[in-house]
Design a protein around this motif. Structure first.
Motif, mmCIF file in Angstrom:
data_model
loop_
_atom_site.group_PDB
_atom_site.id
_atom_site.type_symbol
_atom_site.label_atom_id
_atom_site.label_comp_id
_atom_site.label_asym_id
_atom_site.label_seq_id
_atom_site.Cartn_x
_atom_site.Cartn_y
_atom_site.Cartn_z
ATOM 1 N N UNK A 198 0.825 -1.212 0.000
ATOM 2 C CA UNK A 198 0.000 0.000 0.000
ATOM 3 C C UNK A 198 0.862 1.266 0.000
ATOM 4 N N UNK A 199 2.107 1.138 -0.456
ATOM 5 C CA UNK A 199 3.054 2.249 -0.426
ATOM 6 C C UNK A 199 2.576 3.438 -1.245
ATOM 7 N N UNK A 200 3.162 4.589 -0.939
ATOM 8 C CA UNK A 200 2.739 5.834 -1.559
ATOM 9 C C UNK A 200 3.500 6.100 -2.869
ATOM 10 N N UNK A 201 2.772 6.142 -3.967
ATOM 11 C CA UNK A 201 3.379 6.318 -5.290
ATOM 12 C C UNK A 201 4.075 7.656 -5.455
ATOM 13 N N UNK A 202 3.554 8.693 -4.779
ATOM 14 C CA UNK A 202 4.151 10.026 -4.918
ATOM 15 C C UNK A 202 5.525 10.076 -4.246
ATOM 16 N N UNK A 203 5.701 9.321 -3.159
ATOM 17 C CA UNK A 203 7.031 9.258 -2.520
ATOM 18 C C UNK A 203 8.012 8.537 -3.460
ATOM 19 N N UNK A 204 7.557 7.430 -4.052
ATOM 20 C CA UNK A 204 8.429 6.640 -4.924
ATOM 21 C C UNK A 204 8.856 7.459 -6.145
ATOM 22 N N UNK A 205 7.893 8.032 -6.854
ATOM 23 C CA UNK A 205 8.236 8.829 -8.037
ATOM 24 C C UNK A 205 8.910 10.136 -7.632
ATOM 25 N N UNK A 206 8.428 10.731 -6.526
ATOM 26 C CA UNK A 206 8.992 11.999 -6.068
ATOM 27 C C UNK A 206 10.478 11.867 -5.754
ATOM 28 N N UNK B 239 5.279 14.657 -5.416
ATOM 29 C CA UNK B 239 6.234 14.008 -4.518
ATOM 30 C C UNK B 239 7.564 14.752 -4.494
ATOM 31 N N UNK B 240 8.031 15.124 -5.683
ATOM 32 C CA UNK B 240 9.280 15.890 -5.803
ATOM 33 C C UNK B 240 9.195 17.189 -5.003
ATOM 34 N N UNK B 241 8.104 17.927 -5.188
ATOM 35 C CA UNK B 241 7.944 19.219 -4.539
ATOM 36 C C UNK B 241 7.991 19.088 -3.019
ATOM 37 N N UNK B 242 7.292 18.085 -2.522
ATOM 38 C CA UNK B 242 7.247 17.935 -1.062
ATOM 39 C C UNK B 242 8.607 17.567 -0.487
ATOM 40 N N UNK B 243 9.348 16.703 -1.200
ATOM 41 C CA UNK B 243 10.687 16.330 -0.714
ATOM 42 C C UNK B 243 11.615 17.544 -0.765
ATOM 43 N N UNK B 244 11.560 18.254 -1.885
ATOM 44 C CA UNK B 244 12.422 19.422 -2.064
ATOM 45 C C UNK B 244 12.126 20.488 -1.005
ATOM 46 N N UNK B 245 10.849 20.760 -0.785
ATOM 47 C CA UNK B 245 10.472 21.788 0.202
ATOM 48 C C UNK B 245 10.862 21.367 1.622
ATOM 49 N N UNK B 246 10.718 20.074 1.906
ATOM 50 C CA UNK B 246 11.135 19.574 3.225
ATOM 51 C C UNK B 246 12.625 19.824 3.434
ATOM 52 N N UNK C 146 8.344 3.581 1.577
ATOM 53 C CA UNK C 146 7.451 4.294 0.658
ATOM 54 C C UNK C 146 6.224 4.834 1.387
ATOM 55 N N UNK C 147 6.465 5.715 2.354
ATOM 56 C CA UNK C 147 5.374 6.340 3.100
ATOM 57 C C UNK C 147 5.106 7.717 2.506
ATOM 58 N N UNK C 148 3.920 8.292 2.764
ATOM 59 C CA UNK C 148 3.635 9.628 2.228
ATOM 60 C C UNK C 148 4.649 10.647 2.752
ATOM 61 N N UNK C 149 5.096 11.536 1.883
ATOM 62 C CA UNK C 149 6.127 12.510 2.277
ATOM 63 C C UNK C 149 5.640 13.375 3.441
ATOM 64 N N UNK C 150 4.349 13.703 3.458
ATOM 65 C CA UNK C 150 3.884 14.580 4.547
ATOM 66 C C UNK C 150 4.037 13.901 5.915
ATOM 67 N N UNK C 151 3.890 12.577 5.952
ATOM 68 C CA UNK C 151 4.059 11.849 7.223
ATOM 69 C C UNK C 151 5.536 11.772 7.591
ATOM 70 N N UNK C 152 6.383 11.525 6.570
ATOM 71 C CA UNK C 152 7.826 11.476 6.811
ATOM 72 C C UNK C 152 8.290 12.841 7.326
ATOM 73 N N UNK C 153 7.760 13.899 6.701
ATOM 74 C CA UNK C 153 8.143 15.257 7.086
ATOM 75 C C UNK C 153 7.814 15.503 8.560
ATOM 76 N N UNK C 154 6.633 15.045 8.976
ATOM 77 C CA UNK C 154 6.245 15.225 10.375
ATOM 78 C C UNK C 154 7.240 14.570 11.324
#
Ligand code: ZN
Ligand code: ZN
Length: 572
Positions: free
Chosen positions: A435-443, A530-537, A561-569
């Protein structure tokens, strides 16, 4: 029955424990039980994931089945809410978030999105039959047994499909006809032969023919039904564009971003302007090196001409694969020399020619084993260009020219998808794999391209920078295109103008993208969001000071492969 039993046993065991025992051990047990029950509820998904216990099942998608599915999701959401996620370990907390999202998604897709009504291509039995035949953890007898049971269930399966279809989109009708015609011929040619091989004389050929016949007729009947819908006078076609409300909800569930779809779309518009500015500067800088004539006044036209010129430098068709293979150790060396993140030397990537049975379109991609086949190796599959005409090969080699091919290898292999996979396998979690997050993987893959260039990959050659901008523009324009078509109602001409004139894509690529945007929704946003969230973090963490790039990368990847917003937290 089986599912209900497991569930009540579980509630019972929880009921007997004190609250402080809603802990990680209990959650681990819960996860295993859920996954097993979920496979039974969704046997086709189980087969595709390589879990073969329920291969004999092919439930018809009836109203009763949908009600059962909703009840299943609600029950498991209830039991999930018994755990206090904040008291779990980081890895389990992320699994908890992913499970909750997966269950909410399933409810949304059944009750609100309802593609089962308007997308006839969701009904197709081809890939699961092929998965069973190709499985390497089943005996011949098991395969034969499972295939026969599925074949017998096919008529009821397509009958339910015919009853469900209501006001489908013309694009999805056409896709469903093409794909089911493919399945029909697979059944009558390949599958018959495979079954004969499996039964080795125990079953008369005429009996196999009987199994095939009923299923094959049902598929044919479905195709006839779809063609009738297509040609019916007064048929009011549903628009494939899903509109703002559904789009925002699907975006929330699929991408799991902090921002809304509209916010990501606005960020993509800004990024496109930045890239155009950067490309204009590089073009002025490089123009006289490649052309004797003056640069055209139209900036976008000048960029386009220069890109075409630089694309002359490309690999030879006979050594395309060797060119890719030769780059892998160079990328590894660069990552190590620059101390960007730790690469496990015990897990070198193996480049191989794409096996014939999975070789459809030309390309290169990471081929990772499924979660139930984890002993198998991970490969970098590269298609050969043997079957292409001279013209096709030239166009392909120009697209993946000397510069772009390096960026492709960064994205797919090192430190992109392959590296991310190695990290996520270090703390194996079935939930994150399934159930991994596709936006994290591609991001991550898209972020890693920019990060490599920022650190001087390609010696800051302006040609490399220009080709990077073109490549990156593809991710950016995927988001703009998807949102503009589904929410703002763009037509094909507007889409082609964006892709060809503003993102410098070839006509064939742009047409393929138009087809993709008319058949899918939101997925095209996963790369840029996904890219944007990683870069901004990363930029936020830099501001706080005491920042180390290598530590940042390793920490980020350690969450899988978790959602970037959760990793960011977790990281902030
Ligand atoms: Zn050439
Ligand atoms: Zn990718």
């Amino acid at each position: 029955m089986y599912k209900t039993l497991i569930f009540s046993l579980f509630l019972f065991s929880l009921g007997c424990s004190k609250p402080q025992q809603y802990n990680d051990a209990a959650f681990d047990t819960f996860k295993s039980r859920f996954i097993l029950a979920n496979w039974k509820q969704n046997p086709a998904a189980a087969t595709n994931a390589g879990f073969h216990n329920y291969d004999s099942l092919l439930p018809a998608y009836t109203e009763a089945y949908r009600n059962q599915s909703d009840a299943f999701c609600k029950k498991y959401l209830d039991s999930l809410s018994l755990f206090n996620a904040s008291e779990l370990t980081a890895s389990n907390r992320l699994d908890w978030v992913l499970l909750q999202n997966a269950l909410k998604s399933q409810l949304f897709y059944t009750d609100t999105f309802k593609a089962w009504q308007w997308d006839p291509s969701v009904y197709n039995v081809g890939s699961t039959l092929a998965e069973i035949i190709q499985a390497h953890n089943l005996t011949n007898n098991q395969k034969l047994e499972f295939v026969k049971k599925r074949l017998l269930a096919i008529p009821a399966y397509y009958q339910a499909a015919i009853e469900n279809i209501n006001n489908p989109t013309p694009e999805h009708i056409q896709l469903a006809i093409e794909q089911n015609e493919g399945t029909h011929s697979y059944l009558n040619a390949d599958l018959v032969n495979e079954m004969k091989k499996l039964e080795s004389g125990a079953l008369p050929t005429s009996e196999i023919a009987n199994y095939i016949l009923g299923a094959s007729d049902a598929i044919q009947n479905y195709i006839v039904f779809l063609k009738e819908v297509q040609s019916k006078s007064g048929y009011k076609a549903r628009n494939f564009r899903i509109g703002k409300e559904l789009y925002e909800r699907k975006f929330d569930l699929d991408i799991q971003s902090t921002g809304s779809a509209h916010e990501i779309y606005n960020k993509a518009l800004i990024r496109k302007r930045e890239l155009h500015q950067q490309m204009a500067g590089l073009t002025t800088q490089l123009w006289s090196k490649y052309f004797k004539v003056a640069q055209p006044k139209d900036t976008l036209a000048a960029i386009q001409q220069l890109i075409q010129k630089i694309a002359d430098k490309h690999a030879h068709r006979d050594s395309f694969m060797q060119s890719i293979e030769a780059q892998i150790p160079q990328l590894t060396k660069f990552v190590n020399d620059k101390n960007l993140l730790y690469l496990d030397p015990k897990k070198p990537l193996k480049v191989r020619r794409t096996p014939a049975y999975m070789d459809g379109v030309a390309g290169a991609s990471i081929n990772a084993p499924g979660p139930y086949d984890s002993d198998a190796e991970t490969f970098y599959n590269v298609s050969t260009l043997e079957k292409m005409s001279a013209e096709q090969a030239e166009s392909y080699l120009r697209e993946y020219n000397f510069y772009v091919l390096q960026i492709l290898n960064i994205h797919e292999a090192i430190p992109g998808h392959y590296t991310q996979l190695v990290y996520s396998n270090q703390s194996p979690s079935l939930v994150k794999t399934l159930f991994g997050n596709g936006a994290m993987i591609e991001g991550w893959a898209v972020y890693s391209e920019r990060m490599m260039l920022e650190n001087g990959y390609g010696n800051n050659e302006p040609e490399m920078e220009l080709m990077y901008c073109k490549w990156h523009l593809r991710s950016v324009c995927n988001t703009i295109l998807d949102y503009s078509v589904h929410v703002l109602g763009w037509n094909q001409n507007q889409a082609m103008d964006l892709l060809v004139n503003q993102a410098f894509q070839q006509d064939a690529e742009a047409k393929g993208k138009w087809r993709r945007v008319s058949l899918t929704q939101v997925q095209l946003c996963s790369y840029f969001s996904g890219y944007t969230e990683i870069f901004e973090l990363r930029e936020r963490l830099k501001q706080k000071g005491n920042f180390d790039l290598k530590t940042f990368h390793e920490k980020l990847l350690s969450y899988g492969s978790s959602p970037v917003k959760e990793i960011a937290q977790m990281m902030e």
